[in-house]
Design a protein around this motif. Structure first.
Motif, short mmCIF file in Angstrom:
data_model
loop_
_atom_site.label_atom_id
_atom_site.label_comp_id
_atom_site.label_asym_id
_atom_site.label_seq_id
_atom_site.Cartn_x
_atom_site.Cartn_y
_atom_site.Cartn_z
N SER A 149 0.83 -1.19 0.00
CA SER A 149 0.00 0.00 0.00
C SER A 149 0.87 1.25 0.00
CB SER A 149 -0.91 -0.02 1.23
OG SER A 149 -1.77 1.09 1.23
N MET A 150 0.60 2.15 -0.94
CA MET A 150 1.29 3.43 -1.14
C MET A 150 2.75 3.27 -1.56
SD MET A 150 -1.15 5.49 -1.04
CE MET A 150 -0.54 7.16 -1.00
N GLU A 151 3.09 2.10 -2.08
CA GLU A 151 4.43 1.90 -2.64
C GLU A 151 4.61 2.84 -3.83
OE1 GLU A 151 7.30 -1.64 -4.34
OE2 GLU A 151 5.21 -2.08 -3.89
N VAL A 152 5.79 3.42 -3.98
CA VAL A 152 6.07 4.37 -5.06
C VAL A 152 6.80 3.65 -6.18
CG1 VAL A 152 7.28 6.49 -5.67
CG2 VAL A 152 6.20 6.28 -3.43
N LEU A 153 6.38 3.95 -7.40
CA LEU A 153 7.01 3.37 -8.59
C LEU A 153 7.10 4.46 -9.65
CD1 LEU A 153 7.90 0.57 -9.74
CD2 LEU A 153 5.60 0.33 -10.63
N ARG A 154 8.19 4.50 -10.39
CA ARG A 154 8.35 5.47 -11.47
C ARG A 154 8.10 4.78 -12.80
NH1 ARG A 154 13.82 8.67 -10.39
NH2 ARG A 154 14.00 7.88 -12.48
N GLY A 155 7.52 5.54 -13.75
CA GLY A 155 7.23 4.98 -15.06
C GLY A 155 7.46 6.00 -16.16
N LEU A 210 3.90 11.47 -22.71
CA LEU A 210 3.73 12.23 -21.46
C LEU A 210 5.02 12.35 -20.65
CD1 LEU A 210 0.28 10.77 -20.36
CD2 LEU A 210 0.73 13.03 -21.32
N GLY A 211 6.02 11.55 -20.96
CA GLY A 211 7.28 11.60 -20.22
C GLY A 211 7.23 10.74 -18.97
N GLY A 258 4.29 13.96 -12.49
CA GLY A 258 4.39 13.97 -13.95
C GLY A 258 3.10 14.40 -14.61
N HIS A 259 3.00 14.14 -15.91
CA HIS A 259 1.81 14.53 -16.68
C HIS A 259 0.78 13.41 -16.65
CE1 HIS A 259 4.92 17.17 -18.55
NE2 HIS A 259 3.94 18.03 -18.36
N ALA A 260 -0.44 13.75 -16.21
CA ALA A 260 -1.52 12.78 -16.06
C ALA A 260 -2.76 13.23 -16.83
CB ALA A 260 -1.88 12.62 -14.59
N VAL A 261 -3.41 12.28 -17.50
CA VAL A 261 -4.67 12.55 -18.19
C VAL A 261 -5.79 12.46 -17.16
CG1 VAL A 261 -6.28 11.77 -19.98
CG2 VAL A 261 -3.79 11.65 -20.37
#
Length: 194
Positions: free
Chosen positions: A40-46, A51-52, A119-122
């Protein structure tokens, strides 16, 4: 959009994947989990080609959520003494200071998924935002550039107008008239002003 993340422990992760049973080693041991070591609430980068880069957290859905919904995270303590962060559509409570994120996939109650916090989110929006506009709550999980006192989404601004085309050629994605891109930096709802 097609954000993909890679983590040394999780491997390649499609951030629109849904986990129906929940995270972590307790479900892995019981044989009912997703076979991933998510918490829960683990952070991951993508990364997405149009969108970058982005940053994402893993949480459980507390209701029916559409992709692009701005969500607030509510905390509770399970019977086993574990903190569980549950995502629901942002309710727009004035001066709440709620921690916010954007749903990457459609979820129903109890499912686990990824929520974008950087980051950039739709997102789903109303009105006619343009790049640089501030972001305010408009309806459950929906944002707008129209000022609503005590209900600003801090750490976010509109990066585009609605109905733009992201990418080009066969991979281009055309946003609808109710979708725009926000730039997020660990957003939260406006807190009390003293």
């Amino acid at each position: 959009m097609s954000f993909i993340a890679y983590d040394p422990l999780l491997g390649a992760v499609k951030l629109t994947d849904i986990d129906p049973t929940g995270p972590g080693p307790s479900n892995l041991v019981a044989g009912t989990g997703s076979s991933r070591m998510n918490f829960s609430m683990e952070v991951l980068r993508g990364y997405d080609p149009a969108l970058g880069g982005g940053e994402f957290v893993f949480a459980q859905s507390g209701g029916t959520i559409a992709a692009g919904t701005v969500c607030q995270f509510n905390e509770s303590l399970s019977a086993a003494g574990v903190i569980v962060d549950t995502a629901v559509a942002w309710a727009g409570t004035a001066n709440s200071g709620d921690v916010l994120g954007v749903a990457m996939a459609a979820l129903t109650v109890g499912q686990w998924g990824w929520f974008q916090v950087g980051g950039h989110a739709v997102v789903t929006c109303q009105g006619a935002p343009v790049a640089g506009n501030p972001v305010y709550w408009q309806a459950a999980g929906v944002v707008s550039p129209t000022l609503v006192a005590s209900k600003q989404m801090e750490g976010a601004k509109f990066a585009t107008a609605p109905a733009i085309t992201l990418g080009s050629g066969s991979t281009a994605v055309v946003l609808s008239a109710t979708q725009a891109v926000l730039l997020l930096n660990r957003p939260s709802a406006q807190g009390n002003i003293t």
